[in-house]
Scaffold this active site. Sequence first.
Site, PDB file in Angstrom:
ATOM      1  N   LYS A  52       0.489  -1.152  -0.102  1.00  0.00           N
ATOM      2  CA  LYS A  52       0.144  -0.524  -0.046  1.00  0.00           C
ATOM      3  C   LYS A  52       0.768   1.122   0.074  1.00  0.00           C
ATOM      4  O   LYS A  52       0.078   1.979   0.836  1.00  0.00           O
ATOM      5  CB  LYS A  52      -1.371   0.437   1.056  1.00  0.00           C
ATOM      6  CG  LYS A  52      -2.022  -1.145   1.347  1.00  0.00           C
ATOM      7  CD  LYS A  52      -2.555  -2.003  -0.224  1.00  0.00           C
ATOM      8  CE  LYS A  52      -3.930  -1.273  -0.033  1.00  0.00           C
ATOM      9  NZ  LYS A  52      -4.197  -1.733  -1.671  1.00  0.00           N
ATOM     10  N   GLY A  54       2.084   2.480  -2.336  1.00  0.00           N
ATOM     11  CA  GLY A  54       1.907   2.987  -4.652  1.00  0.00           C
ATOM     12  C   GLY A  54       2.647   1.806  -5.623  1.00  0.00           C
ATOM     13  O   GLY A  54       3.352   2.390  -6.486  1.00  0.00           O
ATOM     14  N   THR A  55       2.726   0.675  -5.230  1.00  0.00           N
ATOM     15  CA  THR A  55       3.251  -0.524  -5.960  1.00  0.00           C
ATOM     16  C   THR A  55       2.601  -0.102  -7.334  1.00  0.00           C
ATOM     17  O   THR A  55       3.077  -0.987  -8.419  1.00  0.00           O
ATOM     18  CB  THR A  55       3.164  -1.369  -5.955  1.00  0.00           C
ATOM     19  OG1 THR A  55       2.736  -1.582  -3.537  1.00  0.00           O
ATOM     20  CG2 THR A  55       3.932  -2.982  -5.741  1.00  0.00           C
ATOM     21  N   HIS A 126       6.481  -7.924  -1.720  1.00  0.00           N
ATOM     22  CA  HIS A 126       6.544  -6.948  -1.121  1.00  0.00           C
ATOM     23  C   HIS A 126       7.979  -7.438   0.022  1.00  0.00           C
ATOM     24  O   HIS A 126       7.392  -6.735   1.151  1.00  0.00           O
ATOM     25  CB  HIS A 126       5.536  -7.625  -0.451  1.00  0.00           C
ATOM     26  CG  HIS A 126       4.123  -6.801  -0.628  1.00  0.00           C
ATOM     27  ND1 HIS A 126       4.243  -4.754  -1.936  1.00  0.00           N
ATOM     28  CD2 HIS A 126       2.794  -7.140  -1.497  1.00  0.00           C
ATOM     29  CE1 HIS A 126       3.040  -4.469  -1.750  1.00  0.00           C
ATOM     30  NE2 HIS A 126       2.236  -5.516  -2.707  1.00  0.00           N
ATOM     31  N   TYR A 211       5.585   7.797  -2.836  1.00  0.00           N
ATOM     32  CA  TYR A 211       4.453   8.065  -3.058  1.00  0.00           C
ATOM     33  C   TYR A 211       4.564   9.978  -3.292  1.00  0.00           C
ATOM     34  O   TYR A 211       3.502  10.299  -4.427  1.00  0.00           O
ATOM     35  CB  TYR A 211       3.159   7.508  -2.712  1.00  0.00           C
ATOM     36  CG  TYR A 211       2.082   7.523  -2.227  1.00  0.00           C
ATOM     37  CD1 TYR A 211       1.172   6.707  -3.159  1.00  0.00           C
ATOM     38  CD2 TYR A 211       1.347   8.356  -2.379  1.00  0.00           C
ATOM     39  CE1 TYR A 211      -0.217   6.425  -3.466  1.00  0.00           C
ATOM     40  CE2 TYR A 211      -0.248   8.516  -2.452  1.00  0.00           C
ATOM     41  CZ  TYR A 211      -0.992   7.793  -3.024  1.00  0.00           C
ATOM     42  OH  TYR A 211      -2.085   7.971  -3.367  1.00  0.00           O
ATOM     43  N   PHE A 247      -4.971   9.490 -11.225  1.00  0.00           N
ATOM     44  CA  PHE A 247      -5.108   8.377 -10.512  1.00  0.00           C
ATOM     45  C   PHE A 247      -6.975   8.066 -11.016  1.00  0.00           C
ATOM     46  O   PHE A 247      -7.894   6.836 -10.852  1.00  0.00           O
ATOM     47  CB  PHE A 247      -6.227   9.019  -8.765  1.00  0.00           C
ATOM     48  CG  PHE A 247      -6.950   8.442  -7.979  1.00  0.00           C
ATOM     49  CD1 PHE A 247      -6.274   6.560  -7.320  1.00  0.00           C
ATOM     50  CD2 PHE A 247      -7.930   8.314  -8.189  1.00  0.00           C
ATOM     51  CE1 PHE A 247      -7.230   6.193  -6.478  1.00  0.00           C
ATOM     52  CE2 PHE A 247      -8.795   8.061  -7.056  1.00  0.00           C
ATOM     53  CZ  PHE A 247      -8.612   6.471  -6.063  1.00  0.00           C
TER      54      PHE A 247
HETATM   55  S1  PPS Z   1      -0.518  -3.275  -2.778  1.00  0.00           S
HETATM   56  O1  PPS Z   1      -1.402  -3.830  -2.650  1.00  0.00           O
HETATM   57  O2  PPS Z   1       0.322  -2.995  -2.275  1.00  0.00           O
HETATM   58  O3  PPS Z   1       0.211  -3.442  -4.257  1.00  0.00           O
HETATM   59  O4  PPS Z   1      -1.562  -1.192  -3.176  1.00  0.00           O
HETATM   60  P1  PPS Z   1      -0.403  -0.516  -3.631  1.00  0.00           P
HETATM   61  O5  PPS Z   1      -0.938  -0.362  -5.267  1.00  0.00           O
HETATM   62  O6  PPS Z   1       0.995  -0.566  -2.553  1.00  0.00           O
HETATM   63  O7  PPS Z   1      -1.160   0.771  -3.151  1.00  0.00           O
HETATM   64  C1  PPS Z   1      -2.801   0.837  -3.719  1.00  0.00           C
HETATM   65  C2  PPS Z   1      -2.811   2.787  -2.996  1.00  0.00           C
HETATM   66  O8  PPS Z   1      -2.101   3.231  -4.127  1.00  0.00           O
HETATM   67  C3  PPS Z   1      -3.386   4.351  -4.906  1.00  0.00           C
HETATM   68  N1  PPS Z   1      -2.716   4.897  -5.725  1.00  0.00           N
HETATM   69  C4  PPS Z   1      -2.834   5.693  -6.832  1.00  0.00           C
HETATM   70  N2  PPS Z   1      -2.667   6.906  -6.095  1.00  0.00           N
HETATM   71  C5  PPS Z   1      -2.747   7.999  -6.352  1.00  0.00           C
HETATM   72  N3  PPS Z   1      -2.549   7.546  -8.124  1.00  0.00           N
HETATM   73  C6  PPS Z   1      -2.718   6.493  -8.445  1.00  0.00           C
HETATM   74  N4  PPS Z   1      -2.749   6.868  -9.999  1.00  0.00           N
HETATM   75  C7  PPS Z   1      -2.481   5.498  -7.660  1.00  0.00           C
HETATM   76  N5  PPS Z   1      -2.902   4.333  -8.002  1.00  0.00           N
HETATM   77  C8  PPS Z   1      -2.845   3.392  -7.283  1.00  0.00           C
HETATM   78  C9  PPS Z   1      -4.173   3.323  -3.861  1.00  0.00           C
HETATM   79  O9  PPS Z   1      -5.236   4.427  -4.299  1.00  0.00           O
HETATM   80  C10 PPS Z   1      -4.222   3.149  -2.686  1.00  0.00           C
HETATM   81  O10 PPS Z   1      -4.562   3.657  -1.681  1.00  0.00           O
HETATM   82  P2  PPS Z   1      -5.391   4.329  -0.868  1.00  0.00           P
HETATM   83  O11 PPS Z   1      -5.244   5.375   0.037  1.00  0.00           O
HETATM   84  O12 PPS Z   1      -5.962   3.357  -0.332  1.00  0.00           O
HETATM   85  O13 PPS Z   1      -6.517   4.721  -2.050  1.00  0.00           O
END
Ligand code: PPS
Length: 315
Positions: A52, A54-55, A126, A211, A247
């Site tokens: 969680k 920004g992967t 991870h 992120y 997003f």
């Molecule tokens: S995982 O399950 O570990 O792979 O999740 P991960 O991708 O690391 O994190 C998911 C969070 O990243 C946000 N996200 C984004 N934020 C901004 N812009 C873009 N394009 C974007 N893509 C994914 C996603 O909404 C999750 O954060 P939260 O705070 O829950 O919204």
Amino acid sequence: MNVDEKKYITAFKKDKITVNGFSLPKKYEQLKEQLDDLEVNNSDVWIVTFPKSGTTWTEEMVWMIMNNLDFQGAQKFLHLRCPFLEESMLIDDTNKLEDNSGGNADNAHSINYLKSLTSPIVVKTHLPFELLPKQIKNNIKNPKMIYVTRDPRDTCVSRFHHARLLGSYGGDLETFCKMFLEGKVTYGPYWSHILPFWQMRRNPNLLFLKYEEMKHDLRKVIRQVSLFLERPLTDEQVEILNQHLTFDKMKQNPAVNYEELFAPFKKNRKIGEEEEKFMRKGIVGDYKNAMSADMIRAFDEWIERNIQNTDYVIS
Ligand code: PPS
């Protein structure tokens, strides 16, 4: 894609174990030997994160850069384009992974899948540094690695919603936060994951991203990543990719938004609207809306304690 909950969850999500002080999904035990001994390609790109952070965002960026902004190819589900090293894979319509596992979904882990792909590939994991394949740990192979972090307070809130979405956690945020601070949420303790990569951030094969930097100036990060990957982009390409990675665009994009994959998890369960999506809010500082003042204080003290002898800054 035809996914059901049973196939996706597999044994991986059911129990936890502790390895080198890290809380890990139990299935790691079964994979450990293969993970340790994995043959690594220098031309691959590894995206390593605490969950969680920004992967998914970074995976899509890196895959696009590595594949000359191939929008058609990018319609394929992200998990199949960027294998998730230690996670059992879902089965897609082509049944490719099912074939690899001899029809046993529990064994259809992505190591087999990863091995079936042609380098350069983009690998997602991870795992903490000390549990990466020996060839990486021992500096025998040096694939490019991108490590992404996020404010742990936002990471924790995002993770809480994710766990509730998957049904792997049914409690309240307060209790979840305590588990997070104690390092009991899988892949924790958080700082044991982050700080070794921070210390390595000047290694030429490592790019350390946050992120918050991506949120602040995505174009700049796209340029930085493309140069790191030695795949420079024109200004026009940067602009196209910047649009693709917003997003709102990613939330609408079925190849990356996990909607179809997570749909079975929502059946017959009451979860809040906010938790209904993997692409949930995508903002910085959401923890302020979610955590109590006492919990924010507890996090702040925990952060201070853990970074005091380092030059790490949250964002
Ligand atoms: S995982 O399950 O570990 O792979 O999740 P991960 O991708 O690391 O994190 C998911 C969070 O990243 C946000 N996200 C984004 N934020 C901004 N812009 C873009 N394009 C974007 N893509 C994914 C996603 O909404 C999750 O954060 P939260 O705070 O829950 O919204």
